[in-house]
Design a protein around this motif. Structure first.
Motif, PDB file in Angstrom:
ATOM      1  N   SER A  45       0.841  -1.195   0.000  1.00  0.00           N
ATOM      2  CA  SER A  45       0.000   0.000   0.000  1.00  0.00           C
ATOM      3  C   SER A  45       0.873   1.239   0.000  1.00  0.00           C
ATOM      4  CB  SER A  45      -0.927   0.024   1.220  1.00  0.00           C
ATOM      5  OG  SER A  45      -1.864  -1.035   1.170  1.00  0.00           O
ATOM      6  N   ALA A  46       0.344   2.297  -0.587  1.00  0.00           N
ATOM      7  CA  ALA A  46       1.092   3.560  -0.647  1.00  0.00           C
ATOM      8  C   ALA A  46       0.181   4.642  -1.194  1.00  0.00           C
ATOM      9  CB  ALA A  46       2.312   3.417  -1.550  1.00  0.00           C
ATOM     10  N   PRO A  47       0.462   5.890  -0.887  1.00  0.00           N
ATOM     11  CA  PRO A  47      -0.281   6.972  -1.531  1.00  0.00           C
ATOM     12  C   PRO A  47       0.124   7.084  -2.994  1.00  0.00           C
ATOM     13  CG  PRO A  47       1.513   7.878  -0.242  1.00  0.00           C
ATOM     14  CD  PRO A  47       1.467   6.405   0.065  1.00  0.00           C
ATOM     15  N   SER A  48      -0.763   7.619  -3.815  1.00  0.00           N
ATOM     16  CA  SER A  48      -0.458   7.832  -5.223  1.00  0.00           C
ATOM     17  C   SER A  48       0.768   8.725  -5.357  1.00  0.00           C
ATOM     18  CB  SER A  48      -1.658   8.493  -5.908  1.00  0.00           C
ATOM     19  OG  SER A  48      -1.391   8.733  -7.265  1.00  0.00           O
ATOM     20  N   GLY A  49       1.755   8.265  -6.170  1.00  0.00           N
ATOM     21  CA  GLY A  49       2.974   9.039  -6.355  1.00  0.00           C
ATOM     22  C   GLY A  49       4.158   8.547  -5.550  1.00  0.00           C
ATOM     23  N   ALA A  50       3.937   7.587  -4.653  1.00  0.00           N
ATOM     24  CA  ALA A  50       5.039   7.087  -3.825  1.00  0.00           C
ATOM     25  C   ALA A  50       5.940   6.108  -4.571  1.00  0.00           C
ATOM     26  CB  ALA A  50       4.499   6.428  -2.553  1.00  0.00           C
ATOM     27  N   GLY A  51       5.484   5.609  -5.732  1.00  0.00           N
ATOM     28  CA  GLY A  51       6.320   4.726  -6.536  1.00  0.00           C
ATOM     29  C   GLY A  51       6.035   3.253  -6.369  1.00  0.00           C
ATOM     30  N   THR A  71       2.390  -7.416   5.245  1.00  0.00           N
ATOM     31  CA  THR A  71       1.940  -6.126   4.733  1.00  0.00           C
ATOM     32  C   THR A  71       3.093  -5.121   4.693  1.00  0.00           C
ATOM     33  OG1 THR A  71       1.224  -5.426   6.949  1.00  0.00           O
ATOM     34  CG2 THR A  71      -0.413  -6.513   5.556  1.00  0.00           C
ATOM     35  N   ILE A  72       3.158  -4.367   3.599  1.00  0.00           N
ATOM     36  CA  ILE A  72       4.257  -3.435   3.363  1.00  0.00           C
ATOM     37  C   ILE A  72       3.669  -2.081   2.974  1.00  0.00           C
ATOM     38  CG2 ILE A  72       6.346  -2.982   2.011  1.00  0.00           C
ATOM     39  CD1 ILE A  72       6.248  -6.054   1.285  1.00  0.00           C
ATOM     40  N   PHE A  73       4.139  -1.022   3.621  1.00  0.00           N
ATOM     41  CA  PHE A  73       3.694   0.322   3.266  1.00  0.00           C
ATOM     42  C   PHE A  73       4.882   1.106   2.715  1.00  0.00           C
ATOM     43  CE2 PHE A  73       1.900   4.516   3.494  1.00  0.00           C
ATOM     44  CZ  PHE A  73       0.527   4.306   3.354  1.00  0.00           C
ATOM     45  N   ILE A  74       4.632   1.850   1.642  1.00  0.00           N
ATOM     46  CA  ILE A  74       5.686   2.625   0.995  1.00  0.00           C
ATOM     47  C   ILE A  74       5.383   4.112   1.148  1.00  0.00           C
ATOM     48  CG2 ILE A  74       6.853   3.118  -1.184  1.00  0.00           C
ATOM     49  CD1 ILE A  74       6.017   0.221  -2.013  1.00  0.00           C
ATOM     50  N   LEU A  75       6.350   4.844   1.700  1.00  0.00           N
ATOM     51  CA  LEU A  75       6.217   6.287   1.906  1.00  0.00           C
ATOM     52  C   LEU A  75       7.167   7.053   0.991  1.00  0.00           C
ATOM     53  CD1 LEU A  75       6.070   6.653   5.802  1.00  0.00           C
ATOM     54  CD2 LEU A  75       4.205   7.127   4.207  1.00  0.00           C
ATOM     55  N   VAL A 103      -6.905  18.299  -9.200  1.00  0.00           N
ATOM     56  CA  VAL A 103      -6.797  16.850  -8.986  1.00  0.00           C
ATOM     57  C   VAL A 103      -5.581  16.534  -8.111  1.00  0.00           C
ATOM     58  CG1 VAL A 103      -6.356  14.630 -10.103  1.00  0.00           C
ATOM     59  CG2 VAL A 103      -8.024  16.205 -11.083  1.00  0.00           C
ATOM     60  N   ILE A 104      -4.477  17.209  -8.361  1.00  0.00           N
ATOM     61  CA  ILE A 104      -3.264  16.968  -7.567  1.00  0.00           C
ATOM     62  C   ILE A 104      -3.493  17.355  -6.112  1.00  0.00           C
ATOM     63  CG2 ILE A 104      -0.891  17.758  -7.193  1.00  0.00           C
ATOM     64  CD1 ILE A 104      -0.587  17.795 -10.246  1.00  0.00           C
ATOM     65  N   LYS A 105      -4.167  18.478  -5.884  1.00  0.00           N
ATOM     66  CA  LYS A 105      -4.488  18.876  -4.507  1.00  0.00           C
ATOM     67  C   LYS A 105      -5.340  17.810  -3.824  1.00  0.00           C
ATOM     68  CE  LYS A 105      -6.469  22.531  -1.625  1.00  0.00           C
ATOM     69  NZ  LYS A 105      -7.139  21.532  -0.766  1.00  0.00           N
ATOM     70  N   SER A 106      -6.317  17.251  -4.568  1.00  0.00           N
ATOM     71  CA  SER A 106      -7.169  16.198  -4.023  1.00  0.00           C
ATOM     72  C   SER A 106      -6.349  14.959  -3.691  1.00  0.00           C
ATOM     73  CB  SER A 106      -8.272  15.850  -5.027  1.00  0.00           C
ATOM     74  OG  SER A 106      -9.024  14.747  -4.582  1.00  0.00           O
ATOM     75  N   ARG A 107      -5.408  14.619  -4.572  1.00  0.00           N
ATOM     76  CA  ARG A 107      -4.548  13.451  -4.335  1.00  0.00           C
ATOM     77  C   ARG A 107      -3.646  13.675  -3.117  1.00  0.00           C
ATOM     78  NH1 ARG A 107      -4.567   9.571  -8.257  1.00  0.00           N
ATOM     79  NH2 ARG A 107      -5.390  10.139 -10.304  1.00  0.00           N
ATOM     80  N   MET A 108      -3.161  14.879  -2.947  1.00  0.00           N
ATOM     81  CA  MET A 108      -2.314  15.188  -1.791  1.00  0.00           C
ATOM     82  C   MET A 108      -3.114  15.089  -0.491  1.00  0.00           C
ATOM     83  SD  MET A 108       0.858  15.657  -2.596  1.00  0.00           S
ATOM     84  CE  MET A 108       1.461  16.465  -1.112  1.00  0.00           C
ATOM     85  N   ASP A 109      -4.351  15.577  -0.519  1.00  0.00           N
ATOM     86  CA  ASP A 109      -5.213  15.475   0.671  1.00  0.00           C
ATOM     87  C   ASP A 109      -5.492  14.013   1.008  1.00  0.00           C
ATOM     88  OD1 ASP A 109      -5.312  18.215   0.858  1.00  0.00           O
ATOM     89  OD2 ASP A 109      -7.245  18.415  -0.156  1.00  0.00           O
ATOM     90  N   LYS A 110      -5.761  13.224  -0.033  1.00  0.00           N
ATOM     91  CA  LYS A 110      -6.022  11.792   0.170  1.00  0.00           C
ATOM     92  C   LYS A 110      -4.768  11.080   0.683  1.00  0.00           C
ATOM     93  CE  LYS A 110      -7.713   7.599  -2.101  1.00  0.00           C
ATOM     94  NZ  LYS A 110      -8.083   6.952  -3.382  1.00  0.00           N
TER      95      LYS A 110
END
Length: 207
Positions: A12-18, A120-124, A145-152
């Motif tokens: 799991s990771a936020p969008s953009g973490a790779g 389970t592995i989390f990527i930051l 959209v980018i602001k929304s992704r950052m908030d999420k």
């Protein structure tokens, strides 16, 4: 050597973490690792193929699969449904393939209740600024959209402490090495090795 079941991993990771780039790089190195192909009711996007990127199904079919308890986890995201097939995962694990689930923290919570042995592995990302830079560098989304992704992302990252392993994706090669180390460390657990080398151990330690 005896056949050993594969291991199940959640990433799991936020969008953009790779996360997707790391998974793809790992799979290019190892033929005995696969990423799970989820079911979804959303329409296929350009370049997406059925059974490769997703199993694209109608809403009615998805709901039938829910009723027959065919999913390890499922969720409704806005008007679309997403789910992970039990049967598909089981077939691959039985063949000794390590399977990766690319799902969010909510899906991870669901699966841990059913399969507590899942790893389970989390990527930051290394920083908020770098995460925003990566999202901007994709050149796919508007500022809104980018602001929304950052908030999420802020909300998603707050659940990092629910995971077994944590990788900071600052340098890609280092993060890939760490991910690979986690996978091979799981393979080397005594429970897996004692089954894989059952005959050897019997010869070394006769009754």
């Amino acid at each position: 050597m005896s056949q050993v079941r594969g291991n199940l991993f959640i990433l799991s990771a936020p969008s953009g973490a790779g996360k997707s780039s790391l998974i793809n790089a790992l799979l290019e190195r190892h033929s005995d690792m696969k990423v799970s192909v989820s079911h979804t009711t959303r329409q296929a996007r350009p370049g997406e193929n059925n059974a490769e990127h997703y199993h694209f199904v109608a809403v009615d079919e998805f709901k039938k699969l829910i009723e027959t308890n065919d999913f390890l986890e499922w969720a409704q995201v806005f008007e679309n449904y997403y789910g992970t097939s039990k049967q598909s995962i089981e077939i691959q694990l039985a063949q000794g393939i390590d399977v990766f689930l690319d799902i969010d923290w909510q899906g991870a919570q669901q699966i841990r209740k059913v399969l507590p042995q899942v790893q389970t592995i989390f990527i930051l990302p290394p920083s908020k600024d770098e995460l925003e830079n990566r999202l901007n560098n994709r050149g796919q989304d508007s500022e809104e959209v980018i602001k929304s992704r950052m908030d999420k992302a802020q909300s998603e990252m707050s659940h990092y402490n629910e995971f077994d392993y944590l990788i900071i994706n600052d340098d890609f090669d280092t993060a890939l090495y760490q991910l690979e180390t986690i996978v091979f460390g799981q393979r080397l657990k005594r429970s897996n090795q004692s089954l894989k080398f059952k005959t050897l151990i019997s010869d070394l330690l006769p009754a």
